[in-house]
Design an enzyme around this catalytic site. Structure first.
Site, PDB file in Angstrom:
ATOM      1  CG  ASN A  44      -0.442  -0.253   2.518  1.00 51.92           C
ATOM      2  OD1 ASN A  44       0.583  -0.897   2.667  1.00 51.92           O
ATOM      3  ND2 ASN A  44      -1.112   0.251   3.539  1.00 51.92           N
ATOM      4  CD  GLU A  46      -1.513   4.653   4.693  1.00 52.39           C
ATOM      5  OE1 GLU A  46      -1.031   5.494   5.487  1.00 52.39           O
ATOM      6  OE2 GLU A  46      -2.234   3.696   5.048  1.00 52.39           O
ATOM      7  CG  ASN A  47      -1.000  11.564  -1.269  1.00 54.03           C
ATOM      8  OD1 ASN A  47      -1.561  12.614  -0.993  1.00 54.03           O
ATOM      9  ND2 ASN A  47       0.055  11.521  -2.046  1.00 54.03           N
ATOM     10  CB  ALA A  48      -0.404  14.315   2.785  1.00 53.39           C
ATOM     11  CE1 TYR A  50      -4.215  11.613   6.056  1.00 50.69           C
ATOM     12  CE2 TYR A  50      -6.372  11.389   7.118  1.00 50.69           C
ATOM     13  CZ  TYR A  50      -5.034  11.764   7.171  1.00 50.69           C
ATOM     14  OH  TYR A  50      -4.517  12.268   8.321  1.00 50.69           O
ATOM     15  CB  CYS A  55      -5.272  -1.375  -1.809  1.00 44.98           C
ATOM     16  SG  CYS A  55      -6.635  -0.644  -0.905  1.00 44.98           S
ATOM     17  CD  GLU A  57      -5.389  -5.839  -1.563  1.00 44.85           C
ATOM     18  OE1 GLU A  57      -4.745  -4.789  -1.342  1.00 44.85           O
ATOM     19  OE2 GLU A  57      -6.313  -6.213  -0.832  1.00 44.85           O
ATOM     20  CB  CYS A  88     -10.956  -2.546  -0.035  1.00 41.53           C
ATOM     21  SG  CYS A  88     -10.341  -1.787  -1.546  1.00 41.53           S
ATOM     22  CB  CYS A  91      -8.712  -4.324  -4.292  1.00 42.04           C
ATOM     23  SG  CYS A  91      -7.546  -3.022  -3.821  1.00 42.04           S
TER      24      CYS A  91
END
Ligand code: THU
Length: 130
Positions: A44, A46-48, A50, A55, A57, A88, A91
Site C-alpha cells: 500500500n 498512502e498519501n497526505a 488520504y 492498496c 493489491e 476492499c 480492489c
C-alpha cells in the site's frame, strides 16, 4: 500451481516491508500470480490527501498490467497480523476487470491462509452493457 501458495504468501510478506503507510500504520503486502507463473508484488502507498491511497493489491495488479500481463490465477495478501485480511471492494472490482475467477489467498502473520474465489467475494461485479 508451479509457484506454490507458500511462495506467493512469502512474496506478499516481503513486499509488505516496503509499504508506505505513515497515516494508518497498517502495512499491507500483496503478490499476484500470472497464468504464465510470473509473480508481481505490491504494497500500500498512502498519501497526505488520504483518498489518494492505493492498496497493495492494486499496486501489484497495476505493476503486472504495466508489464503486459492480463491473466491472473491467484493473489495473496497479508497485513502481518493475526487476522486474515480481505481485499476492499475497490480492489475486488479492479481484479474482476482482468480475472473474474482469480483465487484470493488471505494470509495472517504465520503464513496461514483462507482462500476464496473472487466470484465468491464479488458476485455480480459491475460491467458495462454490451
Ligand atoms: N489496504 C490495502 O492495502 N489493502 C486492503 O485490502 C485493505 C486496505 C490499505 C489501505 C490503507 O493504506 C491501509 O490499508 C488502511 O486502510
Amino acid at each position: 500451481m508451479h509457484f506454490s501458495v507458500e511462495r506467493l504468501i512469502k512474496a506478499a510478506a516481503e513486499a509488505r516491508e516496503n509499504a508506505y503507510a505513515p497515516y494508518s500504520n497498517f502495512k499491507v503486502g500483496a503478490a499476484i500470480l500470472t497464468k504464465g507463473h510470473r509473480c508481481y508484488t505490491g504494497c500500500n502507498v498512502e498519501n497526505a490527501s488520504y483518498g489518494l491511497t492505493c492498496c497493495a493489491e492494486r499496486v501489484a495488479l497495476f505493476k503486472a498490467v504495466a508489464s503486459n500481463e492480463r491473466d491472473f490465477t491467484a493473489i495473496a495478501l497479508t497485513a502481518g497480523i493475526d487476522q486474515f485480511i480481505s481485499p476492499c471492494g475497490a480492489c475486488r472490482q479492479v481484479l474482476a476487470e482482468f480475472s473474474p475467477n482469480i483465487e484470493i489467498y488471505m494470509a495472517n502473520k504465520n503464513g496461514e491462509y483462507v482462500v476464496r474465489s473472487l466470484a465468491e467475494l464479488l458476485p455480480d461485479a459491475f460491467k458495462l452493457a454490451d
